[in-house]
Design an enzyme around this catalytic site. Structure first.
Site, PDB file in Angstrom:
ATOM      1  N   ARG A  65       8.918  54.775 -21.937  1.00  0.00           N
ATOM      2  CA  ARG A  65       7.805  54.730 -22.888  1.00  0.00           C
ATOM      3  C   ARG A  65       6.803  53.632 -22.546  1.00  0.00           C
ATOM      4  O   ARG A  65       5.593  53.806 -22.685  1.00  0.00           O
ATOM      5  CB  ARG A  65       8.383  54.524 -24.295  1.00  0.00           C
ATOM      6  CG  ARG A  65       7.420  54.803 -25.384  1.00  0.00           C
ATOM      7  CD  ARG A  65       8.178  54.970 -26.714  1.00  0.00           C
ATOM      8  NE  ARG A  65       7.218  55.175 -27.758  1.00  0.00           N
ATOM      9  CZ  ARG A  65       6.941  54.290 -28.695  1.00  0.00           C
ATOM     10  NH1 ARG A  65       7.560  53.154 -28.751  1.00  0.00           N
ATOM     11  NH2 ARG A  65       6.037  54.557 -29.604  1.00  0.00           N
ATOM     12  N   ARG A  91       1.550  61.321 -30.923  1.00  0.00           N
ATOM     13  CA  ARG A  91       2.481  60.447 -30.204  1.00  0.00           C
ATOM     14  C   ARG A  91       2.322  59.033 -30.743  1.00  0.00           C
ATOM     15  O   ARG A  91       1.207  58.546 -30.906  1.00  0.00           O
ATOM     16  CB  ARG A  91       2.132  60.482 -28.706  1.00  0.00           C
ATOM     17  CG  ARG A  91       2.965  59.639 -27.864  1.00  0.00           C
ATOM     18  CD  ARG A  91       4.020  60.271 -27.040  1.00  0.00           C
ATOM     19  NE  ARG A  91       3.986  61.674 -26.818  1.00  0.00           N
ATOM     20  CZ  ARG A  91       5.072  62.436 -26.967  1.00  0.00           C
ATOM     21  NH1 ARG A  91       6.204  61.934 -27.353  1.00  0.00           N
ATOM     22  NH2 ARG A  91       5.008  63.720 -26.712  1.00  0.00           N
ATOM     23  N   LEU A  93       2.197  55.142 -30.506  1.00  0.00           N
ATOM     24  CA  LEU A  93       1.798  54.218 -29.449  1.00  0.00           C
ATOM     25  C   LEU A  93       2.645  52.958 -29.529  1.00  0.00           C
ATOM     26  O   LEU A  93       2.781  52.362 -30.596  1.00  0.00           O
ATOM     27  CB  LEU A  93       0.320  53.864 -29.588  1.00  0.00           C
ATOM     28  CG  LEU A  93      -0.644  55.042 -29.489  1.00  0.00           C
ATOM     29  CD1 LEU A  93      -2.079  54.581 -29.730  1.00  0.00           C
ATOM     30  CD2 LEU A  93      -0.524  55.749 -28.155  1.00  0.00           C
ATOM     31  N   ASN A 107      -7.083  55.948 -36.667  1.00  0.00           N
ATOM     32  CA  ASN A 107      -6.422  57.244 -36.753  1.00  0.00           C
ATOM     33  C   ASN A 107      -6.864  57.967 -38.013  1.00  0.00           C
ATOM     34  O   ASN A 107      -6.981  57.358 -39.080  1.00  0.00           O
ATOM     35  CB  ASN A 107      -4.898  57.024 -36.794  1.00  0.00           C
ATOM     36  CG  ASN A 107      -4.124  58.324 -36.837  1.00  0.00           C
ATOM     37  OD1 ASN A 107      -4.458  59.284 -36.167  1.00  0.00           O
ATOM     38  ND2 ASN A 107      -3.079  58.355 -37.639  1.00  0.00           N
ATOM     39  N   THR A 108      -7.102  59.268 -37.886  1.00  0.00           N
ATOM     40  CA  THR A 108      -7.294  60.111 -39.059  1.00  0.00           C
ATOM     41  C   THR A 108      -5.924  60.666 -39.439  1.00  0.00           C
ATOM     42  O   THR A 108      -5.123  61.015 -38.565  1.00  0.00           O
ATOM     43  CB  THR A 108      -8.271  61.270 -38.776  1.00  0.00           C
ATOM     44  OG1 THR A 108      -7.749  62.094 -37.736  1.00  0.00           O
ATOM     45  CG2 THR A 108      -9.650  60.752 -38.389  1.00  0.00           C
ATOM     46  N   HIS A 109      -5.645  60.732 -40.732  1.00  0.00           N
ATOM     47  CA  HIS A 109      -4.332  61.217 -41.186  1.00  0.00           C
ATOM     48  C   HIS A 109      -4.508  62.131 -42.395  1.00  0.00           C
ATOM     49  O   HIS A 109      -5.259  61.802 -43.323  1.00  0.00           O
ATOM     50  CB  HIS A 109      -3.423  60.036 -41.551  1.00  0.00           C
ATOM     51  CG  HIS A 109      -2.050  60.475 -41.928  1.00  0.00           C
ATOM     52  ND1 HIS A 109      -1.121  60.893 -40.999  1.00  0.00           N
ATOM     53  CD2 HIS A 109      -1.461  60.599 -43.140  1.00  0.00           C
ATOM     54  CE1 HIS A 109      -0.011  61.242 -41.625  1.00  0.00           C
ATOM     55  NE2 HIS A 109      -0.189  61.075 -42.915  1.00  0.00           N
ATOM     56  N   SER A 136      -6.964  60.118 -44.953  1.00  0.00           N
ATOM     57  CA  SER A 136      -7.146  58.675 -44.745  1.00  0.00           C
ATOM     58  C   SER A 136      -7.590  58.413 -43.322  1.00  0.00           C
ATOM     59  O   SER A 136      -7.272  59.176 -42.412  1.00  0.00           O
ATOM     60  CB  SER A 136      -5.822  57.923 -44.979  1.00  0.00           C
ATOM     61  OG  SER A 136      -5.294  58.174 -46.254  1.00  0.00           O
ATOM     62  N   ASP A 141      -1.339  50.568 -36.356  1.00  0.00           N
ATOM     63  CA  ASP A 141      -0.449  49.440 -36.114  1.00  0.00           C
ATOM     64  C   ASP A 141       0.878  49.989 -35.584  1.00  0.00           C
ATOM     65  O   ASP A 141       0.986  51.180 -35.289  1.00  0.00           O
ATOM     66  CB  ASP A 141      -0.286  48.568 -37.366  1.00  0.00           C
ATOM     67  CG  ASP A 141       0.458  49.257 -38.503  1.00  0.00           C
ATOM     68  OD1 ASP A 141       0.997  50.377 -38.316  1.00  0.00           O
ATOM     69  OD2 ASP A 141       0.520  48.665 -39.596  1.00  0.00           O
ATOM     70  N   GLY A 143       3.642  50.553 -37.068  1.00  0.00           N
ATOM     71  CA  GLY A 143       4.397  51.401 -37.970  1.00  0.00           C
ATOM     72  C   GLY A 143       3.932  52.845 -37.899  1.00  0.00           C
ATOM     73  O   GLY A 143       3.053  53.205 -37.113  1.00  0.00           O
ATOM     74  N   ASP A 145       1.876  55.256 -39.649  1.00  0.00           N
ATOM     75  CA  ASP A 145       0.797  55.413 -40.633  1.00  0.00           C
ATOM     76  C   ASP A 145       0.814  54.296 -41.678  1.00  0.00           C
ATOM     77  O   ASP A 145       0.607  54.533 -42.864  1.00  0.00           O
ATOM     78  CB  ASP A 145       0.867  56.799 -41.299  1.00  0.00           C
ATOM     79  CG  ASP A 145       0.737  57.914 -40.274  1.00  0.00           C
ATOM     80  OD1 ASP A 145      -0.094  57.775 -39.361  1.00  0.00           O
ATOM     81  OD2 ASP A 145       1.466  58.916 -40.386  1.00  0.00           O
TER      82      ASP A 145
END
Length: 189
Positions: A65, A91, A93, A107-109, A136, A141, A143, A145
């Site tokens: 990874r 994926r 990071l 990130n879009t969630h 959102s 980070d 974690g 989301d």
């Protein structure tokens, strides 16, 4: 000077397509300079059609990874991005890559975080029988989301909604929120 955005996707790229369509008509002083993926994603076609460079860096079972993250970071650095947008990139990071691009990855969630984090947010919302969910945009980070929330909006869950119908409405919010966030993050000329 215009900001340089690199977008990472894993699938059909509908949010990428909306961004590529909306960005030139906005007051946001930025351009998508490259699109990357962790697989041969259909959404790469949106970039190809506009002459935007693409790259694919797959992650196969058993791969190291950290080595993959280093290679991904090197591929991204090639395009000197000011901001990296994960839009349907499925994926996680590693912290080493996040540190390399500290505070420059958003990130879009498809949920109103912290509700329904993870890869199945829309399905989880339907399974929980909630009457509202949302969208959102967050700073990525280490974690799942859990990063700083930059923007959010709610959407109603209707009786009879399917995962697809609800996700289609959520994507509309994701697109709007992403543009709002880009307006605040990118200096105007």
């Amino acid at each position: 000077m215009r900001s340089r955005i690199l977008v990472l996707i894993s699938g059909s790229g509908t949010n990428l397509e909306a961004l590529l369509h909306s960005l030139p008509n906005s007051r946001i002083a930025a351009d998508v300079v490259a699109v990357g993926s962790d697989q041969e994603a259909a959404g790469l076609q949106h970039a190809h059609q506009r002459g935007i460079p693409t790259f694919v860096l797959g992650f196969e079972k058993g791969m190291n990874r950290e080595a993959w993250a280093r290679d991904l970071g090197d591929a991204m650095d090639t395009f000197t991005p000011d901001l990296i947008v994960l839009s349907g990139f499925m994926r996680l990071l590693p912290p080493s890559l996040l540190a390399r691009f500290e505070s420059r990855i958003i990130n879009t969630h498809p949920s109103f975080l912290p509700e329904f984090p993870g890869a199945h947010a829309v399905r989880d919302a339907l399974d929980a029988k909630v009457v509202e969910t949302g969208a959102s945009v967050i700073v990525v980070d280490a974690g799942v989301d859990t990063g700083e929330i930059l923007a959010q909006s709610r959407v109603s869950v209707f009786p009879g909604d399917t995962e697809e119908s609800l996700h289609d409405r959520i994507k509309i919010l994701e697109r709007q929120l992403l543009l709002e966030v880009l307006t605040t993050l990118i200096p105007t000329p």
